[in-house]
Enzyme design. Sequence first.
Site, PDB file in Angstrom:
ATOM      1  N   HIS A   1      -6.651  -4.597  -5.206  1.00 32.74           N
ATOM      2  CA  HIS A   1      -6.493  -4.152  -6.585  1.00 32.74           C
ATOM      3  C   HIS A   1      -7.805  -4.151  -7.357  1.00 32.74           C
ATOM      4  CE1 HIS A   1      -1.959  -5.215  -6.179  1.00 32.74           C
ATOM      5  NE2 HIS A   1      -2.240  -4.005  -5.719  1.00 32.74           N
TER       6      HIS A   1
ATOM      7  N   HIS B   1       2.669   3.908  -0.154  1.00 29.33           N
ATOM      8  CA  HIS B   1       3.553   2.771   0.093  1.00 29.33           C
ATOM      9  C   HIS B   1       3.637   1.940  -1.187  1.00 29.33           C
ATOM     10  CE1 HIS B   1       2.302   4.035   4.135  1.00 29.33           C
ATOM     11  NE2 HIS B   1       3.361   3.424   4.607  1.00 29.33           N
TER      12      HIS B   1
ATOM     13  N   SER C   1       0.262  -1.659  -7.066  1.00 29.82           N
ATOM     14  CA  SER C   1      -0.672  -0.536  -7.193  1.00 29.82           C
ATOM     15  C   SER C   1      -0.141   0.598  -8.065  1.00 29.82           C
ATOM     16  CB  SER C   1      -1.079  -0.033  -5.804  1.00 29.82           C
ATOM     17  OG  SER C   1       0.032   0.195  -4.977  1.00 29.82           O
TER      18      SER C   1
ATOM     19  N   GLU D   1       8.035   5.413  -1.623  1.00 30.23           N
ATOM     20  CA  GLU D   1       8.597   4.200  -1.035  1.00 30.23           C
ATOM     21  C   GLU D   1       9.797   4.594  -0.180  1.00 30.23           C
ATOM     22  OE1 GLU D   1       9.539   0.839   0.490  1.00 30.23           O
ATOM     23  OE2 GLU D   1       7.678   1.084  -0.662  1.00 30.23           O
TER      24      GLU D   1
ATOM     25  N   ASP E   1       9.108   8.746   3.295  1.00 32.45           N
ATOM     26  CA  ASP E   1       8.031   8.206   4.110  1.00 32.45           C
ATOM     27  C   ASP E   1       6.680   8.621   3.532  1.00 32.45           C
ATOM     28  OD1 ASP E   1       7.010   7.085   6.792  1.00 32.45           O
ATOM     29  OD2 ASP E   1       6.184   9.114   6.758  1.00 32.45           O
ATOM     30  N   GLY E   2       5.818   7.648   3.302  1.00 37.70           N
ATOM     31  CA  GLY E   2       4.534   7.938   2.671  1.00 37.70           C
ATOM     32  C   GLY E   2       3.607   8.763   3.534  1.00 37.70           C
TER      33      GLY E   2
ATOM     34  N   ASP F   1      -1.320   1.973   1.987  1.00 40.01           N
ATOM     35  CA  ASP F   1      -1.187   0.514   2.032  1.00 40.01           C
ATOM     36  C   ASP F   1       0.079   0.151   2.808  1.00 40.01           C
ATOM     37  OD1 ASP F   1      -1.258  -2.203   1.513  1.00 40.01           O
ATOM     38  OD2 ASP F   1      -0.380  -1.992  -0.485  1.00 40.01           O
TER      39      ASP F   1
END
Length: 285
Positions: free
Chosen positions: A18, A41, A99, A117, A142-143, A168
Amino acid sequence: MNYRHAFHAGNHADVLKHVVLLALCDALTAKPAACFALDTHGSRGLYKLDGEAAQKTGEAQDGIARLLAEAPRNPAIQRYLAAIKACRQQHGAHAYPGSPWLLAHALREQDRIAACELHPEEANVLRDNFAGDPRIAVHARDGYAAVKALLPPKHGTVKFARGLVLIDPPYEAQLDEFDAALAAIREALARWPQGMLALWYPIKLRRALQPFYRKAAALDAKSALVLELLVRPDDSPLRMNGSGMLLLNAPWQFDAAMAPALDAMRAALGEAGAASRSEWLRSPA
């Protein structure tokens, strides 16, 4: 998929991720043109460190809690701590921003954010947490697949020349996750070559990551930079001893800006044998 980031929110890996994320956002917003951010994600985007999950692991005590107590004077860390304060003023004394929240905090009215997500319950919470922000589109998907679907980014007739993709993943597949992440990065670079790409990765034994470093250096990007924080020696494959950020197309002199922040995080969060690293796998031209 059983991973829940609520168990790990605010740990040393989140601190590194971060701090770097906010610095990347500030580099983007230094120019007036609108930008786009994709968080592949996103999880739920906002956490309570006094909740059952965070209390069960206690990981935040050796992460954000320790950093708040130490309060290093480094500008990048102060920027991060100011964001934590802003989050807690809005959501309560034990809130911790994920995030998506940090992206929303750092970016501007003209910018756009897509947060993905896959887990249905987490995606619903993510959507509820940002229902009032028209800049943020939440995708229950799905990212990795979203990289292909959402890049190059556009909003209506606006096409975004600048922006960031944050990857991530939970690394439930251990080292196999690196191959999936690198494949997504290749796709993103092919579709949006001017975009910045940021991949977070865990470090247990650094020598096990040598194939990943070689593949990352060979990506078709202008540059490849790794920023790493080890809070203890990487002498055990059974625990996360640190983590890193792989940055493709990083801002000019970003390594010089981040090196003092890495040193300050190591001093504040590290045990005996802690280390930090800032190294170009491929130097900018």
